[in-house]
Design a protein around this motif. Structure first.
Motif, PDB file in Angstrom:
ATOM      1  N   VAL A  13      -1.727  -6.239   4.244  1.00 28.69           N
ATOM      2  CA  VAL A  13      -2.466  -5.602   3.285  1.00 28.69           C
ATOM      3  C   VAL A  13      -1.248  -5.102   2.327  1.00 28.69           C
ATOM      4  N   GLU A  14      -0.265  -4.446   2.758  1.00 30.13           N
ATOM      5  CA  GLU A  14       0.783  -3.632   1.964  1.00 30.13           C
ATOM      6  C   GLU A  14       1.638  -5.086   0.940  1.00 30.13           C
TER       7      GLU A  14
ATOM      8  N   ALA B 129      -6.963  -5.187  -1.121  1.00 31.59           N
ATOM      9  CA  ALA B 129      -5.804  -5.194  -2.139  1.00 31.59           C
ATOM     10  C   ALA B 129      -6.024  -5.882  -3.269  1.00 31.59           C
TER      11      ALA B 129
ATOM     12  N   ALA C  49      -0.784  -5.913  -1.767  1.00 29.67           N
ATOM     13  CA  ALA C  49      -0.769  -4.845  -2.639  1.00 29.67           C
ATOM     14  C   ALA C  49       0.403  -4.779  -3.632  1.00 29.67           C
TER      15      ALA C  49
END
Length: 531
Positions: free
Chosen positions: A104-105, A20, A108
């Motif tokens: 990860v989300e 990310a 990001a």
């Protein structure tokens, strides 16, 4: 250049993978920190690459139930981003087989670079890579700074002097540089195309002039209405060692100055300050010589002064000259020295125009004055007039145009013009104006007013207690130059009545109106009363 996340990713021996924040990899890494705390932010300063194995992070569902772990991971990422962490590296193969997808989300979402660190790569290897890059950066900074200092020093000692230093500084910073004199006038700029940008800083330079040296100001973009053309990052620095600015240096670059560039700038500031202070000592010697020459000229020894000046001083002003005499107005206060400011401005104007002048400070009673012998109508003459008109802290008396041999008489004229200016609360008075004007403005002095009141008091007391307008009758008679019929007509009385009143005036004053001096004193006293 400092190490960045991109340089670490490009290091093939580390085997890092970006999960990310791919567009934020140019962030510089100032340190590497390893922590397994759920909240390591109290131990961070910002700029770190944080490494963790995620022992305290838990799985996607978390130990407290489904969905609770996802929220905890997002909160963890938000805390790191708010603390100024430049990136997060998560080691896999120990607590987690892979980096959790919610992590990860969240990374990001916040634009926080997230790196996957495989199990074969020890965290210490990443720390060593960053430490080596930081050491290389510091070595490069020291080397570059030393080379720049040598280059600037050679420039300062060479024929180019301050102009060469400014040019070399602009080249080193990859931008532009400008040097202003003590009055704020632009004297050197490099490259030439930056002259317009440097001239736009006149207001900022003037504000810095009012602060003790050394002082600085940083301008980014277009703050305070200052248009720096291309939104340069501008640093403005005053030059001086004793709180009095001797000049100003401005540099403009596309980006903020790096630590190395700031070191180079500081080296240039130190060299320019030393150069200006050295020039100041030379100017002091020249001022002492100029004072001696000016005294010779004012004493009528212009030929002797010209011979001495030709050998030691570069010559005297050519052609017609004027004497300018400056003094702070009565009651002027403050820490600034307006006479020194005017002398600096005159010398700078002379250098720009290639004119000769003589300048000296002298004391007249309790007051200190500045004497300037300048070419008539030249750049120094015009600049001093402008400075006095604009600055309430100095009053200027100007002589008539004269030859060098008549400088002594011109000095006396300047003294009379200065006296009129101080008496009338004016900033500039020219002797030609005094000669072509009137004596009446001089009657505003308190001593003159007291004399007038004492002289006319018997008439005024009579007019208040008895019939008869003696003061008005005296005024009419004097204005008609003693013509009885004309004065009586002005008053609307018979001429015999006016004759009686004038005899009464003579009795009360104890003076004869046949005396021309008495008539003059009475007329001036009446006009002083009017003022």
């Amino acid at each position: 250049m400092p190490p960045t996340l991109a340089s670490l990713v490009r290091n093939s021996s580390l085997h890092l993978t970006v999960l990310a924040g791919e567009d934020q990899l140019d962030r510089p890494v100032r340190w590497v920190h390893t922590s397994e705390l759920d909240d390591p932010t109290p131990f961070l300063e910002g700029g770190e690459l944080l490494l963790t194995t995620g022992i305290k992070l838990g799985g996607p569902d978390g130990p407290d139930g489904p969905g609770r772990g996802d929220a905890a991971l997002r909160a963890y990422v938000h805390r790191l981003a708010d603390a100024g962490v430049v990136g997060l590296g998560m080691g896999v193969g120990l607590s987690h087989s892979e980096v959790p997808q919610p992590l990860v989300e969240a990374a990001a979402e916040r634009g926080l670079p997230l790196l996957r660190v495989p199990q074969p790569t020890p965290f210490i290897a990443i720390s060593k890579a960053v430490s080596a890059a930081l050491a290389a950066e510091q070595y490069e900074a020291v080397t570059t700074s030393f080379e720049a200092q040598e280059e600037l020093t050679r420039a300062a000692l060479g024929k180019g002097g301050t102009a060469a230093v400014v040019r070399r500084l602009a080249g080193r910073l990859g931008g532009w540089a400008a040097l202003y004199d003590a009055s704020g006038a632009l004297s050197v700029v490099a490259p030439d195309w930056a002259a317009r940008r440097a001239s736009r800083l006149a207001g900022e330079v003037d504000r810095l002039r009012r602060r003790p040296a050394p002082s600085s100001a940083a301008l980014q973009g277009r703050p305070g209405g200052v248009d720096t053309a291309d939104e340069d990052f501008v640093v403005l620095q005053s030059l001086g060692a004793d709180r009095r600015p001797r000049g100003f240096l401005a540099v403009g670059t596309e980006d903020r100055l790096s630590p190395t560039e700031r070191y180079v700038l500081n080296a240039a500031v130190a060299l320019l300050t030393l150069t200006l202070e050295r020039s100041r000592e030379l100017r002091r010697a020249e001022e002492r010589m100029g004072t001696a020459l000016l005294r010779l000229v004012l004493a009528g020894e212009a030929a002797t002064a010209r011979e001495v000046a030709a050998v030691l001083y570069g010559g005297l002003p050519e052609g017609a000259v004027r004497v300018l005499l400056a003094q702070p107005p009565e009651g002027a206060q403050g820490d600034e020295d307006p006479l020194a400011d005017l002398a600096d401005r005159a010398e700078q104007a002379a250098r720009r125009a290639g004119e000769r002048l003589l300048v000296a400070r002298e004391r007249s009673g309790p007051e200190e004055r500045l004497v300037l012998l300048v070419p008539d109508g030249g750049a120094v003459h015009r600049d001093c007039l402008t400075a006095a008109e604009q600055d309430e802290a100095v009053t200027l008396g100007v002589s008539a145009s004269a030859g060098m041999e008549q400088a002594g008489a011109a000095f006396a004229q300047a003294e009379r013009a200065l006296a009129v200016a101080l008496r009338g609360g004016r900033r500039v008075v020219d002797h030609d104006e005094v000669g072509a004007g009137s004596l009446l403005p001089l009657l505003g002095d308190e001593a003159v007013a007291a004399f007038a009141e004492g002289l006319l008091r018997p008439l005024r007391e009579h007019d208040r207690t008895a019939r008869g307008d003696l003061e008005a009758s005296l005024r009419a008679w004097l204005s008609r130059h003693g013509q009885w019929d004309a004065a009586a007509a002005d008053l609307g009385v018979h001429r015999h009545t006016l004759r009686y009143r004038m005899r009464r005036v003579e009795e009360l004053l104890g003076r004869s109106l046949d005396d021309t001096d008495v008539r003059m004193e009475l007329w001036l006293a009446l006009r002083a009363g009017d003022r």
